[in-house]
Design a protein around this motif. Sequence first.
Motif, short mmCIF file in Angstrom:
data_model
loop_
_atom_site.label_atom_id
_atom_site.label_comp_id
_atom_site.label_asym_id
_atom_site.label_seq_id
_atom_site.Cartn_x
_atom_site.Cartn_y
_atom_site.Cartn_z
N VAL A 1 0.84 -1.19 -0.22
CA VAL A 1 0.01 -0.06 -0.06
C VAL A 1 0.94 1.36 0.02
O VAL A 1 0.71 2.27 -0.54
CB VAL A 1 -0.92 0.05 1.21
N LEU A 2 1.80 1.23 0.86
CA LEU A 2 2.80 2.51 0.83
C LEU A 2 3.67 2.72 -0.37
O LEU A 2 4.27 3.86 -0.53
CB LEU A 2 3.74 2.37 2.17
N SER A 3 3.84 1.54 -1.21
CA SER A 3 4.55 1.73 -2.72
C SER A 3 3.71 2.25 -3.43
O SER A 3 3.82 2.50 -4.78
CB SER A 3 4.97 0.34 -3.15
N LEU A 4 2.32 2.27 -3.24
CA LEU A 4 1.22 2.75 -4.41
C LEU A 4 1.42 4.03 -4.81
O LEU A 4 1.52 3.94 -6.20
CB LEU A 4 -0.07 2.45 -3.77
N ILE B 1 4.25 3.67 -7.71
CA ILE B 1 3.69 2.91 -8.86
C ILE B 1 2.83 3.53 -9.56
O ILE B 1 3.06 3.72 -10.92
CB ILE B 1 3.19 1.65 -8.09
N VAL B 2 1.85 4.36 -9.25
CA VAL B 2 0.79 4.98 -9.75
C VAL B 2 1.45 6.34 -10.80
O VAL B 2 1.07 6.29 -11.79
CB VAL B 2 -0.52 5.53 -8.83
N PHE C 1 8.48 -11.83 3.87
CA PHE C 1 8.57 -12.61 2.38
C PHE C 1 7.36 -12.73 1.80
O PHE C 1 7.30 -12.13 0.64
CB PHE C 1 9.43 -14.01 2.75
N TRP C 2 6.41 -13.24 2.62
CA TRP C 2 5.20 -13.63 1.98
C TRP C 2 4.45 -12.23 1.58
O TRP C 2 3.65 -12.02 0.64
CB TRP C 2 4.10 -14.32 2.69
N GLY C 3 4.63 -11.19 2.44
CA GLY C 3 3.86 -9.79 2.34
C GLY C 3 4.48 -9.40 0.99
O GLY C 3 3.74 -8.89 0.21
N GLY C 4 5.84 -9.36 0.71
CA GLY C 4 6.39 -8.73 -0.49
C GLY C 4 5.81 -9.48 -1.51
O GLY C 4 5.47 -8.95 -2.83
N VAL C 5 5.91 -11.13 -1.46
CA VAL C 5 5.49 -11.78 -2.80
C VAL C 5 4.12 -11.73 -3.08
O VAL C 5 3.66 -11.61 -4.26
CB VAL C 5 5.87 -13.19 -2.36
N LEU C 6 3.07 -11.36 -1.97
CA LEU C 6 1.83 -11.17 -2.33
C LEU C 6 1.67 -9.65 -2.86
O LEU C 6 0.83 -9.46 -3.95
CB LEU C 6 1.16 -11.35 -1.10
N ALA C 7 2.46 -8.63 -2.55
CA ALA C 7 2.16 -7.36 -2.95
C ALA C 7 2.51 -6.98 -4.20
O ALA C 7 1.89 -6.12 -5.02
CB ALA C 7 2.66 -6.38 -1.82
N MET C 8 3.93 -7.47 -4.69
CA MET C 8 4.46 -6.98 -6.07
C MET C 8 3.37 -7.27 -7.21
O MET C 8 3.29 -6.39 -8.06
CB MET C 8 5.68 -7.26 -6.14
N PRO C 9 3.01 -8.56 -7.40
CA PRO C 9 2.25 -8.53 -8.38
C PRO C 9 0.83 -7.69 -8.66
O PRO C 9 0.64 -7.37 -9.84
CB PRO C 9 1.89 -10.27 -8.49
N MET C 10 0.12 -7.50 -7.40
CA MET C 10 -0.87 -6.49 -7.24
C MET C 10 -0.32 -5.25 -8.18
O MET C 10 -0.92 -4.56 -8.87
CB MET C 10 -1.40 -6.48 -6.13
N LEU C 11 0.91 -4.80 -7.38
CA LEU C 11 1.51 -3.46 -7.91
C LEU C 11 1.57 -3.35 -9.49
O LEU C 11 1.29 -2.35 -10.00
CB LEU C 11 2.33 -3.09 -7.37
N ALA C 12 2.11 -4.74 -9.87
CA ALA C 12 2.46 -4.91 -11.42
C ALA C 12 1.05 -4.59 -12.27
O ALA C 12 1.13 -4.10 -13.17
CB ALA C 12 2.95 -5.96 -11.62
N PHE C 13 0.10 -5.07 -11.73
CA PHE C 13 -1.41 -5.06 -12.40
C PHE C 13 -1.91 -3.51 -12.38
O PHE C 13 -2.10 -3.10 -13.53
CB PHE C 13 -2.35 -6.01 -11.78
N MET C 14 -1.47 -3.06 -11.33
CA MET C 14 -2.17 -1.61 -11.18
C MET C 14 -1.10 -0.65 -12.12
O MET C 14 -1.66 0.39 -12.55
CB MET C 14 -1.96 -1.16 -9.89
N TRP D 1 -3.76 3.36 -19.26
CA TRP D 1 -4.74 4.47 -19.40
C TRP D 1 -4.00 5.71 -19.81
O TRP D 1 -4.38 6.62 -20.70
CB TRP D 1 -5.24 4.73 -17.98
N GLY D 2 -2.81 6.00 -19.26
CA GLY D 2 -2.07 7.08 -19.64
C GLY D 2 -1.63 7.00 -21.42
O GLY D 2 -1.85 8.28 -21.90
N GLY D 3 -1.44 6.13 -21.56
CA GLY D 3 -1.16 5.90 -23.17
C GLY D 3 -2.27 6.07 -23.96
O GLY D 3 -2.48 7.01 -24.93
#
Lengths: 158, 257
Positions: free
Chosen positions: B51-54, B57-58, B146-159, B166-168
Motif C-alpha cells: 500500500v505504501l508503494s502505491l 507505482i501509480v 517474505f510473503w507480504g512482499g511476494v503477495l504485494a508486488m504482482p498486485m502492484l504490477a497489475f495496477m 490508461w496514460g497511453g
Amino acid sequence: MSEKKIHFAVGCFILASCLALVLLVMQVAGFSFSRDQGSYTLLAKFDNIGGLKVRSPVKLGGVVVGRVEAITLDPDSYTPLVTLKMEQKYGYYPETSSLSILTAGLLGEQFIGLRPGFIDEDIELLADGDTIYDTKSALVLEDLIGQFLFSMQDKGKE
Amino acid sequence: MIDAIQQLGQRSISFVLRLGAAGTMLISALFTKPTLKWARLVLLQVYQLGVLSLPIIVVAGLFIGMVLGLQGYNVLINYGAEQSLGTMVALSLLRELGPVVTALLFAGRAGSALTAEVGLMKATEQLSSMEMMAVDPLKRIIAPRFWGGVLAMPMLAFMFSLIAIWGGSVVGVNWKGIDSGGFWSVMQASVDVKLDIVYGFIKSAVFAFVIVWVALYNGYYAKPSSAGISEATTRTVVNASLLVLALDFILTIFMYG
C-alpha cells in the motif's frame, strides 16, 4: 496507525488490484466470458498461405465469423492445411462457399475472407470436419512483380 | 599467483556458504505454519510494502504510459499506423515494462526498506534477544516479510500496467486524436489473456520472490554496524535490480523466444 486502519487500507489495496486485473482482462485483452457459444471446425487447403497466422480472423463481409486454429502441412500433396474454428452462432455455410486469403490494407494483417456460395436443392451445408477446396491463395508481392516484369518483357518484344 | 588462486578458492567457498545460508533462510520462511497471528503479520507487511508503494507505482505508471503513447504515436504516424498505438502500448506494458519497472521500483522502495529494517534489528540485537525468548526470528520477522512482499508486488504490477495503458490512451486518444474505437479494438484483437496477462503475472511473481529474498538475506546477514547496514542496503538494490533484468531476459526467452 491502528490495526483497523491498516486492515482497511490493505482491503482497498486488494480490491483495487483485483479491479485492475479484471479491467486488464476485459478492456485490454477483450476477453468475454460468453464467447464460447459452441463452434465447429472446417478444414481448408491452400496453395500458399502467405503471412496467415494462428488466431487470424475469418471474415464474412467484414464480420469475424471464426478464427484460424491450426496451420499444418499436408504431407501427401505438400500444401498447407488450415484448420478453422467457426462460431456456431453465425450458422453453417453451403459447400459451394469459397475462401480467399486477403490483406487488411496494403501492409496490414492477413485474414481469410469467406464468400458463401449459392444454395440449391442438392447442395449440402458444410458440417463439422468438412474440407473447403475452393480456395484462393495469398497474393505474394514478389510473384506479382515477377509476372508484371514478364508481361512487360513480352510487350517490349512486340 | 598463489595468492590469487587462494583468493579465488576463498571467494567460491564463501559464495557457496552465502548461497546455502540464503537457501536455508528461504526454506524456513517458506515452511512456516500459517496461524491467525501470523496472517496478521503478513497483512501488516502487505500494507508496508504494497500500500505504501502505491503512490510511486501509480505516478511512475502514468508517466511511463504517457511517454510510450507519445513516442509511439510519433513513430507510427509516419506509417499511417497510429491505430496500432494501443497494441504497442498494451503489449510492451503487459509483457515487459509492467513487471520489470514495477520490480525495479519495488526493489528501490520496498527492498531497501526491508534490508535496512532487518539489518537494524540485527545491529541492535533485537534478533538475538528474540532467540533468547525462544521466538524464532526467521518465523516471526523473515517469513511475514517474505510473503507480504511476494503477495504485494504482482498486485502492484497489475495496477502499474492498467494506469500506464490508461496514460497511453489519454495521450493517444484525448490529445493526439486517435479514434478511440480503433485504439481499443485493435488492442483487444492482439492482446491475449494467457500469452500476455498470465505470463506478465508469472514474471512479476518471480521478480517479487527474488527481490524479497535478496533484501531479506542482505538484511539478516548484514554486518551489525551502521556502515554494514548501508552497505547491505546498497547491495540489495543493486543485486535485486540486476537479477530482475537478467531473469527478465531468461523468462522472455522461455515465454516468447
